[in-house]
Design an enzyme around this catalytic site. Structure first.
Site, PDB file in Angstrom:
ATOM      1  N   GLU A 111       0.840  -1.195   0.000  1.00  0.00           N
ATOM      2  CA  GLU A 111       0.000   0.000   0.000  1.00  0.00           C
ATOM      3  C   GLU A 111       0.881   1.254   0.000  1.00  0.00           C
ATOM      4  OE1 GLU A 111      -2.234   0.352   3.633  1.00  0.00           O
ATOM      5  OE2 GLU A 111      -2.895   2.382   3.160  1.00  0.00           O
TER       6      GLU A 111
ATOM      7  N   ASP B 180      -7.674   2.523   7.057  1.00  0.00           N
ATOM      8  CA  ASP B 180      -7.523   2.581   5.603  1.00  0.00           C
ATOM      9  C   ASP B 180      -6.817   1.340   5.069  1.00  0.00           C
ATOM     10  OD1 ASP B 180      -8.854   4.842   5.111  1.00  0.00           O
ATOM     11  OD2 ASP B 180      -7.079   6.151   4.963  1.00  0.00           O
TER      12      ASP B 180
ATOM     13  N   ASP C 228      -3.885   0.296   9.889  1.00  0.00           N
ATOM     14  CA  ASP C 228      -4.914   1.248  10.318  1.00  0.00           C
ATOM     15  C   ASP C 228      -6.189   0.988   9.520  1.00  0.00           C
ATOM     16  OD1 ASP C 228      -4.391   2.176   7.824  1.00  0.00           O
ATOM     17  OD2 ASP C 228      -3.450   4.045   8.455  1.00  0.00           O
TER      18      ASP C 228
ATOM     19  N   ASP D 245      -0.907  -0.908   5.687  1.00  0.00           N
ATOM     20  CA  ASP D 245      -0.739  -0.261   6.989  1.00  0.00           C
ATOM     21  C   ASP D 245      -1.693  -0.892   7.996  1.00  0.00           C
ATOM     22  OD1 ASP D 245       1.067   1.469   5.938  1.00  0.00           O
ATOM     23  OD2 ASP D 245      -0.378   3.094   5.608  1.00  0.00           O
TER      24      ASP D 245
END
Ligand code: 0RA
Length: 625
Positions: free
Chosen positions: A407, A488, A486, A484
């Site tokens: 990503e 997103d 998180d 990541d």
């Protein structure tokens, strides 16, 4: 879909095997109540109110029939000159095999005004049965057991059986066996659930489509029986189109989910195509008559259950999940041809909606084919088949190569610098990929990020026609998603999993798809650096450090939280996440196709609320693990 290992599969098959025997009693019309109990000692009990396993003396063996069934007979074994198995066959090992794989097994039978109890250990009876007179007219069988820990790999302190795995199968059985009420009693978590679907597979379709927008209200339902070589074959089909583009056809033979299809599926597909085309020919306005639909056009947005029950199922392939009986193709085909044609004639408005959908699928398919040709032509012209952002590895042996789908460009940059160039390729993705659940293949193929993935992996995509996909061309045997930690990142991960599940499923089936596991924290005390993948791990490391170095002021331990992969320098990213010697990867497997289909339509469908909820819930769960 869950991430884990398959070691527990066999363990659960023990339960399914016993359950199949009870389901047979229900299918034969003798039982209408089946219950599974998870006991607090981690054993399991399966009970039914059928006829009870026969307890009279078996003439050949000179001992109670139940002992013979428990100690000798194998699946498909004839008993009283009739095969007593209808369902099963996949798990199909027979009660004696289940018995052999358990530390202890207890059978309780009520029949012939008698209560019969007997215990076994590792397949051999511990003692003669306890037989008492009973005044109750109730009959039935209860089988309880505890798996053999010398054979199965489990922690005896923990729950042995996964509640959800077993409930998923019970729900499926309940849809396919509307004769019976299923109860699951969990004495560990003190929970109880009931599964009873009088509407059978029609309710199954409602369940499958609950997060999809149906194209028509009715569920088209076909139920017929046919004579085949002197015995009866039952065909039950339920189908409904929705406004989406995915196809879900679940096929069953004697309640076994035939994941690889077989003759019932081919009969269904060919008759569906034929029926639709002949409807257009016969009933549609002139301007539509020159549309000739392909099979895939008639299946776009279709959810269907095809369930057959036959006396002697033959399974092909090692995995035993493909029905082989040749006569079934014609039987299912006939069931569709006769009944679906009639349904369409009698319901012209629904028929028109369906036909218009299939025609628009045909137009989209032609557009997708053009887009695909475009991809090929472009790459030929570019003289570089690989996408520009791919940093390829130097080895040409796919078995030893892996590709990280990363990503973001900055993390991609770190990964490119840190990697082992011989074996590791990096494909950075910019932002979010397209939600494939909401788009048709032609749109999907125009998306740059998806094009890059398709070209880098080299296997093609499923969906236009099956010949287009070939796993042999896979350029990397490990495909590793790296996002990541998180919300997103989790969303992108979910989008990628959806894409692979819908368009490159064999990649998952054959164990090529992984998720990377980057650390969340770094702790630093003087020269001692640790990486932690969870909150708990972080707390533990701090405790260890305090002890080891006698630290009084904990402020001296520096803690860094990685908000994204991009915050790690190349060396850090390599050492924590990519180095084959030290990293951990999560392999993606799925156990129950059905759960995933529903999960993905829920996650990626039109309504965003379930998606947000799932992502947030799952995200916080991952964080706290
Ligand atoms: C053999 C013959 C008959 C029933 C069964 C086995 C039987 C097995 C299981 C396993 C779990 N529940 C079960 N219920 C029945 C037929 C007996 C007859 O003809 O009465």
């Amino acid at each position: 879909m869950y991430i884990g290992d398959t070691g527990k599969k066999g363990l659960h098959h023990l339960v399914f095997e016993v359950l199949d025997n009870s389901v047979d009693e229900a299918l034969a019309g003798f039982a209408d109540h089946i219950r599974v109990t998870f006991n607090t000692d981690n054993s399991v009990k399966i009970s039914d109110n059928g006829r009870g396993i026969p307890i009279d003396n078996h003439p050949e063996y000179g001992k109670p029939a139940v002992e013979v069934i428990m100690e000798y007979l194998h699946s498909g074994g004839k008993f009283d000159n009739k095969s007593y198995k209808i369902s099963g066959g996949l798990h199909g090992v027979g009660l004696s095999v289940v018995n052999a794989l358990t530390e202890w097994l207890k059978v309780e039978i009520d029949r012939d005004d008698t209560h019969y109890e007997q215990e076994f250990s590792r397949g051999i009876k511990k003692s003669d049965p306890k037989i008492t007179k009973s005044n109750s007219k109730d009959t039935g069988t209860k089988i309880s057991f505890y798996p053999d820990k010398e054979i199965f790999d489990f922690n005896p302190e923990e729950r042995i059986f996964n509640y959800h795995t077993i409930v998923a199968r019970i729900r499926e059985l309940a849809f396919l066996t509307p004769q019976a009420k299923f109860e699951v009693k969990d004495k560990i978590d003190e929970d109880e659930e009931e599964f009873y679907y009088e509407g059978g597979i029609n309710e199954f379709i409602g369940y499958l489509n609950k997060d999809k927008q149906p194209l028509h209200n009715d569920i088209i339902s076909i139920s017929d029986s046919y004579d085949s070589n002197g015995s009866k074959v039952y065909v039950d089909i339920a189908m409904q189109y929705n406004q989406g583009y995915q196809t879900t056809i679940l096929t069953y033979a004697n309640t076994i989910n035939t994941l690889e299809g077989g003759t019932h599926l081919t009969g269904f597909k060919s008759a569906l195509t034929r029926t639709m085309n002949s409807y257009i020919e016969k009933n549609m306005e002139k301007k539509y008559k020159d549309h000739v639909l392909s099979g895939s056009d008639t299946r776009e947005g279709l959810s269907a259950i095809v369930s057959v029950k036959l006396p002697d199922p033959q399974f092909e392939s090692q995995t035993k999940i493909k029905l082989g009986n040749p006569e079934i193709r014609q039987i299912v085909s006939q069931a569709i041809t006769e009944n679906l044609a009639q349904y369409l004639e009698e319901n012209p408005q629904t028929a028109k909606k369906i036909i218009m959908k299939t025609i628009s699928a045909k137009n989209a398919r032609e557009a997708a084919q053009n887009a695909k040709l475009l991809i090929r032509r472009k790459s030929a012209l570019d003289n570089a088949r690989m996408p520009g952002k791919l940093a390829d590895c130097s080895s040409n042996e796919p078995e030893e190569c892996e590709v990280f789908i990363v990503e973001g460009d900055s993390a991609g940059g770190s990964a490119k610098q840190g990697r082992d160039r011989t074996y590791q390729a990096i494909l950075p993705l910019r932002g979010k990929i397209l939600n494939v659940e909401k788009a048709r293949l032609d749109k999907i193929l125009q998306n740059n990020e998806i094009q890059a993935i398709i070209r880098a992996l080299g296997v093609g995509v499923q969906g236009v026609s099956n010949e287009e996909f070939s796993l042999e061309n896979l350029r990397y045997h490990r495909v590793i998603i790296l996002c990541d930690s998180d919300i997103d990142g989790f969303h992108i991960q979910t989008l990628l999993l959806t894409f692979f599940f819908r368009y490159m499923r064999p990649l998952i089936d054959k164990g090529h798809l992984y998720i990377g596991n980057p650390p969340l924290y770094q702790t630093k005390y003087k020269k001692s650096i640790h990486y932690c993948h969870s909150e708990i791990e972080r707390q533990e490391i701090i405790k260890t450090l305090i002890k080891k170095y006698n630290i009084e002021n904990t402020n001296k331990i520096k803690i860094k939280r990685f908000k994204g992969l991009g915050e790690m320098n190349p060396e850090e990213l390599y050492n924590t996440t990519m180095n084959r010697e030290t990293r951990t990867l999560k392999k993606i497997i799925y156990e129950n196709y059905l759960d995933n289909d529903i999960l993905f339509s829920k996650l990626m469908g039109k309504d965003v609320t379930p998606r947000k909820k799932f992502i947030v819930e799952h995200y916080s769960e991952t964080k706290s693990l």
